[in-house]
Motif scaffolding. Structure first.
Motif, PDB file in Angstrom:
ATOM      1  N   GLN A 110     -44.519 -17.296  61.388  1.00  0.00           N
ATOM      2  CA  GLN A 110     -44.049 -17.084  60.018  1.00  0.00           C
ATOM      3  C   GLN A 110     -43.329 -18.330  59.500  1.00  0.00           C
ATOM      4  O   GLN A 110     -43.520 -18.749  58.358  1.00  0.00           O
ATOM      5  N   VAL A 111     -42.500 -18.935  60.321  1.00  0.00           N
ATOM      6  CA  VAL A 111     -41.795 -20.158  59.927  1.00  0.00           C
ATOM      7  C   VAL A 111     -42.797 -21.273  59.653  1.00  0.00           C
ATOM      8  O   VAL A 111     -42.659 -22.019  58.676  1.00  0.00           O
ATOM      9  N   ILE A 145     -46.569 -23.838  53.364  1.00  0.00           N
ATOM     10  CA  ILE A 145     -46.606 -23.523  51.932  1.00  0.00           C
ATOM     11  C   ILE A 145     -45.630 -24.409  51.166  1.00  0.00           C
ATOM     12  O   ILE A 145     -45.975 -24.979  50.123  1.00  0.00           O
ATOM     13  N   LEU A 146     -44.405 -24.567  51.684  1.00  0.00           N
ATOM     14  CA  LEU A 146     -43.413 -25.422  51.025  1.00  0.00           C
ATOM     15  C   LEU A 146     -43.861 -26.885  50.988  1.00  0.00           C
ATOM     16  O   LEU A 146     -43.653 -27.587  49.994  1.00  0.00           O
ATOM     17  N   ALA A 147     -44.471 -27.340  52.078  1.00  0.00           N
ATOM     18  CA  ALA A 147     -44.966 -28.727  52.119  1.00  0.00           C
ATOM     19  C   ALA A 147     -46.078 -28.921  51.090  1.00  0.00           C
ATOM     20  O   ALA A 147     -46.122 -29.953  50.393  1.00  0.00           O
ATOM     21  N   SER A 153     -44.478 -29.016  47.669  1.00  0.00           N
ATOM     22  CA  SER A 153     -43.773 -30.294  47.490  1.00  0.00           C
ATOM     23  C   SER A 153     -44.753 -31.423  47.180  1.00  0.00           C
ATOM     24  O   SER A 153     -44.495 -32.269  46.313  1.00  0.00           O
ATOM     25  N   THR A 154     -45.870 -31.426  47.874  1.00  0.00           N
ATOM     26  CA  THR A 154     -46.887 -32.450  47.643  1.00  0.00           C
ATOM     27  C   THR A 154     -47.449 -32.350  46.238  1.00  0.00           C
ATOM     28  O   THR A 154     -47.620 -33.367  45.553  1.00  0.00           O
ATOM     29  N   MET A 155     -47.727 -31.147  45.788  1.00  0.00           N
ATOM     30  CA  MET A 155     -48.263 -30.958  44.436  1.00  0.00           C
ATOM     31  C   MET A 155     -47.251 -31.397  43.379  1.00  0.00           C
ATOM     32  O   MET A 155     -47.601 -32.056  42.395  1.00  0.00           O
ATOM     33  N   ILE A 156     -45.993 -31.065  43.569  1.00  0.00           N
ATOM     34  CA  ILE A 156     -44.951 -31.462  42.615  1.00  0.00           C
ATOM     35  C   ILE A 156     -44.794 -32.982  42.609  1.00  0.00           C
ATOM     36  O   ILE A 156     -44.649 -33.599  41.555  1.00  0.00           O
ATOM     37  N   LEU A 157     -44.834 -33.604  43.789  1.00  0.00           N
ATOM     38  CA  LEU A 157     -44.712 -35.059  43.876  1.00  0.00           C
ATOM     39  C   LEU A 157     -45.873 -35.745  43.161  1.00  0.00           C
ATOM     40  O   LEU A 157     -45.668 -36.709  42.421  1.00  0.00           O
ATOM     41  N   ARG A 158     -47.090 -35.238  43.365  1.00  0.00           N
ATOM     42  CA  ARG A 158     -48.252 -35.827  42.693  1.00  0.00           C
ATOM     43  C   ARG A 158     -48.120 -35.703  41.180  1.00  0.00           C
ATOM     44  O   ARG A 158     -48.424 -36.638  40.441  1.00  0.00           O
ATOM     45  N   LEU A 159     -47.682 -34.556  40.715  1.00  0.00           N
ATOM     46  CA  LEU A 159     -47.510 -34.342  39.285  1.00  0.00           C
ATOM     47  C   LEU A 159     -46.452 -35.285  38.718  1.00  0.00           C
ATOM     48  O   LEU A 159     -46.645 -35.901  37.670  1.00  0.00           O
ATOM     49  N   THR A 160     -45.358 -35.442  39.433  1.00  0.00           N
ATOM     50  CA  THR A 160     -44.278 -36.318  38.981  1.00  0.00           C
ATOM     51  C   THR A 160     -44.742 -37.770  38.936  1.00  0.00           C
ATOM     52  O   THR A 160     -44.481 -38.478  37.963  1.00  0.00           O
TER      53      THR A 160
END
Length: 132
Positions: A12-13, A19-21, A24-31
């Motif tokens: 589960q961890v 999922i968090l990684a 984060s990658t998608m947000i970084l690419r967008l930024t």
């Protein structure tokens, strides 16, 4: 069903971490994409502002001519009386914290579709230097 509770908790961890990684990658690419687009737009707008400042200087130069000299210079595509190679240099065009050198070159218009405008002026940003 998993028999090992520690293994299930670890799984589960790992899933939550994956999922968090991914998020984060998608947000970084967008930024980064927005930042690059913003930087390109800012560069384009700055270049246009510098060129428009030089255009204003060239227009002032042409407005100071008498109608006869203006007509003769336009007929021969001559920028000014003491321009070297028919290039007028706009020095120290300031924008924000930098000073630019812009060159305006007038030449015969070789485009067949532009019979109404025998000359064309090309503006080139030559150099950007920090203000002193």
């Amino acid at each position: 069903m998993l028999l090992n509770k520690r293994g299930a908790a670890l799984l589960q961890v790992l899933i939550v971490t994956a999922i968090l990684a991914g998020m984060s990658t998608m947000i970084l690419r967008l930024t980064l994409s927005r930042q690059l687009t913003s930087r390109k737009t800012r560069h384009t707008v700055s270049a246009q502002s510098v060129i428009e400042s030089c255009m204003a200087e060239v227009n002032t130069l042409w407005a100071a001519k008498t109608p006869e000299v203006y007509a003769q210079d336009l007929k021969t595509c001559k920028m000014c009386a003491n321009c070297e190679d028919n290039i007028y240099t706009c020095a120290n065009v300031a924008l924000d914290t930098q000073s630019y050198v812009v060159k305006a070159k007038m030449e015969q218009n070789t485009d067949a579709n532009s019979a109404s405008s025998p000359c064309r002026i090309t503006y080139t940003i030559v150099d950007a230097m920090d203000k002193l």
